[in-house]
Structure formats: C-alpha cells, structure tokens
Design a protein around this motif. Structure first.
Motif, short mmCIF file in Angstrom:
data_model
loop_
_atom_site.label_atom_id
_atom_site.label_comp_id
_atom_site.label_asym_id
_atom_site.label_seq_id
_atom_site.Cartn_x
_atom_site.Cartn_y
_atom_site.Cartn_z
N GLU A 149 -43.40 -8.96 110.97
CA GLU A 149 -44.46 -8.68 111.80
C GLU A 149 -45.20 -10.28 111.89
N ALA A 150 -45.32 -10.84 110.79
CA ALA A 150 -46.35 -12.03 110.83
C ALA A 150 -45.57 -13.15 111.75
N LEU A 151 -44.14 -13.07 111.80
CA LEU A 151 -43.33 -14.24 112.38
C LEU A 151 -43.62 -13.86 113.75
N ALA A 152 -43.34 -12.49 114.35
CA ALA A 152 -43.37 -12.09 115.47
C ALA A 152 -44.57 -12.43 116.19
N GLN A 153 -45.68 -12.18 115.41
CA GLN A 153 -47.09 -12.53 115.85
C GLN A 153 -47.02 -13.95 115.98
#
Length: 121
Positions: free
Chosen positions: A24-28
């Motif tokens: 999720e952090a990479l997607a954000q």
C-alpha cells in the motif's frame, strides 16, 4: 497441467496463479509521484489574463494544444499536400480524379472480356 505445456506456458501459469500484491505504501508513493508529474505538465493560468480577451486566434491556439498541436497540424498538412502532389503508385492520382481524365488499364492482359465469358469452364 498437461504434458504438452512448454516452459513458457508453465512460467505464465505460475505467474497467473501466484499474484503478489503491491504494498500500500508503494502504491501511495507512485500515485503521489504521478499526480506531481501531471500537475507540472498542465499550464498554469496567468492571473489577470483572460484567454478570450485576446481574441479568437489565441482561443483556437489553446484549444488545439498550443504550439505543439499547431506543429503537428502543420506537419500533417504538409504530408497531405505532398501525397496529393506526388501520390504513391498504389493510390489514384488526384489530379486525374479532379480533372476527369479517363485512362484505360488492361487488367485482363491480352484477353477480351467477351472471350473470357464465352470460354467453357
């Protein structure tokens, strides 16, 4: 799996079966970076400057995408004129189409249409 599968088929099957989820952090971070790039590409309006106050030409230029869009239109126009003046062999000559010149082409070789129709099987 069947025996007729190749190595590529096996790798593709394994890739479809075991999908890894994107953290999720990479997607954000990716979405934030994309939004920043998009924001830098959009033109910023100049305060106190109305687009329509400067005339229809500036509005048309802005609607066509600025000078980049006008450059593309000019290139397409030049290519169209060039193809119209010197068409490739597989295209009909537009000068002959406009002037109504008729040419005879021999598509059946030395045979006449009546000879071909009258022949048996």
């Amino acid at each position: 799996m069947t025996d007729d599968m190749t190595d590529l088929d096996r790798m593709l099957h394994a890739a479809r079966a075991g999908r890894d989820n994107l953290p999720e952090a990479l997607a954000q971070r990716m979405l934030a970076d994309a939004a920043g790039v998009q924001a830098s590409l959009t033109p910023r309006p100049v305060p106190g400057r109305d687009l329509h106050a400067h005339g229809a030409w500036r509005a048309l230029l802005a609607a066509l995408g600025g000078w980049r869009g006008m450059g593309g239109l000019a290139t397409a126009c030049a290519a169209g004129v060039w193809i119209g003046v010197a068409p490739p062999e597989f295209l009909p000559d537009p000068a002959q189409l406009v002037l109504g010149a008729q040419t005879e082409t021999e598509t059946l070789g030395f045979y006449d249409l009546a000879d071909i129709i009258s022949e048996d099987g």
